[in-house]
Scaffold this motif. Structure first.
Motif, mmCIF file in Angstrom:
data_model
loop_
_atom_site.group_PDB
_atom_site.id
_atom_site.type_symbol
_atom_site.label_atom_id
_atom_site.label_comp_id
_atom_site.label_asym_id
_atom_site.label_seq_id
_atom_site.Cartn_x
_atom_site.Cartn_y
_atom_site.Cartn_z
ATOM 1 N N ARG A 200 26.307 -48.543 14.626
ATOM 2 C CA ARG A 200 26.771 -49.815 15.213
ATOM 3 C C ARG A 200 25.933 -50.983 14.720
ATOM 4 N N SER B 145 25.027 -43.077 16.612
ATOM 5 C CA SER B 145 26.066 -44.073 16.906
ATOM 6 C C SER B 145 25.461 -45.467 16.986
ATOM 7 N N ARG B 146 24.325 -45.588 17.647
ATOM 8 C CA ARG B 146 23.663 -46.891 17.743
ATOM 9 C C ARG B 146 23.212 -47.374 16.373
ATOM 10 N N ASP C 152 29.678 -51.248 22.611
ATOM 11 C CA ASP C 152 30.016 -52.623 22.241
ATOM 12 C C ASP C 152 31.477 -52.926 22.557
ATOM 13 N N GLY D 227 28.537 -52.339 12.430
ATOM 14 C CA GLY D 227 29.359 -52.854 13.510
ATOM 15 C C GLY D 227 29.083 -54.287 13.902
ATOM 16 N N TRP E 163 37.759 -56.643 13.362
ATOM 17 C CA TRP E 163 37.410 -55.646 14.371
ATOM 18 C C TRP E 163 38.606 -55.270 15.226
ATOM 19 N N ALA F 242 31.011 -47.883 15.356
ATOM 20 C CA ALA F 242 30.830 -49.337 15.283
ATOM 21 C C ALA F 242 31.112 -49.997 16.623
ATOM 22 N N PHE F 243 31.872 -49.317 17.490
ATOM 23 C CA PHE F 243 32.211 -49.856 18.811
ATOM 24 C C PHE F 243 31.389 -49.216 19.929
ATOM 25 N N PRO G 45 32.785 -41.857 20.134
ATOM 26 C CA PRO G 45 32.188 -41.976 18.800
ATOM 27 C C PRO G 45 32.456 -40.726 17.954
#
Length: 270
Positions: free
Chosen positions: A241, A237-238, A156, A245, A208, A152-153, A145
């Motif tokens: 996302r 990051s979460r 995931d 994301g 994506w 976004a990933f 990240p």
């Protein structure tokens, strides 16, 4: 866990009466089918625009709305830039073409059919042999990240090591890969490349994929600088996302791409 199919985001306009893309709804299979086929073609054209082609490699799929055991895909040995509604093919999970004149890409059938059959919630998939995604896949590790885009990933995507580097033409290869797609939108297949799967739309799967290829390029560039990148924290990051994301955000990102292609490449509807 990220809601894969919600159709709203923090970007929804609060002021009424403004133009903003809306996810279409259909009251018959024929209209839905045509819509999916047109967007599948647009996704192929977008891959051509991004120069994600490599000979005949690369396959994009979308389930048929009326017959979910069947899926539409791009024809074998037709360049992404030449895919159109009239040359799409419809295939079953055994790789048999039930509509269309072109052969099916066997590698596409092996991987995609296995995932579609194992995960009824997945409606679309994308794979191509790209420069940066394939290079990053050789590292056998997940994306870091290092940016909002990469976040976004975060949590995931997965790294798949099964069948790494082996040409996927045997059905066992698809079975080895398909279980990895539980609850994620993307996979990095070691020594092979990138795959994306969507429970929302072909537009989301295509965007994506393009985004993941871009993030792989960015990370390779940062690492080539010799400087250690500053990571986005897990909490941030979460958050990113969840808000940038989602499947819906992928669909939303694809809308200007679709409108551009529809205006400049009307032959794709032939």
């Amino acid at each position: 866990m990220l809601d894969k199919v919600k159709n709203h985001s923090i970007y929804q306009p609060t002021q009424p009466g403004l133009t903003f893309p809306q996810v279409p709804e259909f009251d018959n299979f024929e209209a839905d089918r045509l819509h999916r086929k047109q967007r599948l073609v647009a996704a192929c054209r977008a891959f051509a625009m991004e120069k994600l082609d490599y000979g005949f490699a690369g396959h994009l799929t979308i389930r048929d709305p009326e017959h979910p055991e069947l899926y539409w895909t791009n024809p074998m040995c037709v360049h992404f830039a030449q895919v159109k509604v009239s040359n799409l093919i419809l295939a079953d999970h055994k790789g048999r073409v039930v509509e269309g004149n072109y052969a099916i890409n066997r590698a596409g059938f092996v991987l995609h059919a296995a995932v579609h059959e194992a995960h009824p919630d997945i409606v679309a998939m994308c794979h191509a042999h790209t420069v940066y995604g394939t290079a990053f896949a050789a590292l056998g590790r997940p994306l870091d990240p290092i940016s909002q885009d990469a976040a976004a990933f975060f949590e995931d995507h997965v790294v798949i090591k099964d069948e790494a580097g082996q040409v996927a033409v045997e059905e066992s290869a698809g079975l080895a890969v398909c279980d990895w797609f539980k609850g994620v939108k993307a996979a990095i297949h070691q020594n092979h490349g990138l795959l994306t799967a969507s429970r929302h739309s072909i537009e989301a799967a295509a965007f994506w994929f393009i985004a993941l290829e871009r993030c792989c390029r960015q990370q390779l560039l940062v690492e080539a600088s010799g400087h250690k990148p500053v990571m986005v924290s897990p909490e941030r990051s979460r958050y990113s996302r969840e808000h940038v994301g989602s499947e819906y955000i992928g669909w939303l990102h694809f809308q200007p791409i679709y409108e551009h292609l529809a205006a400049t490449q009307p032959d794709m509807f032939n």
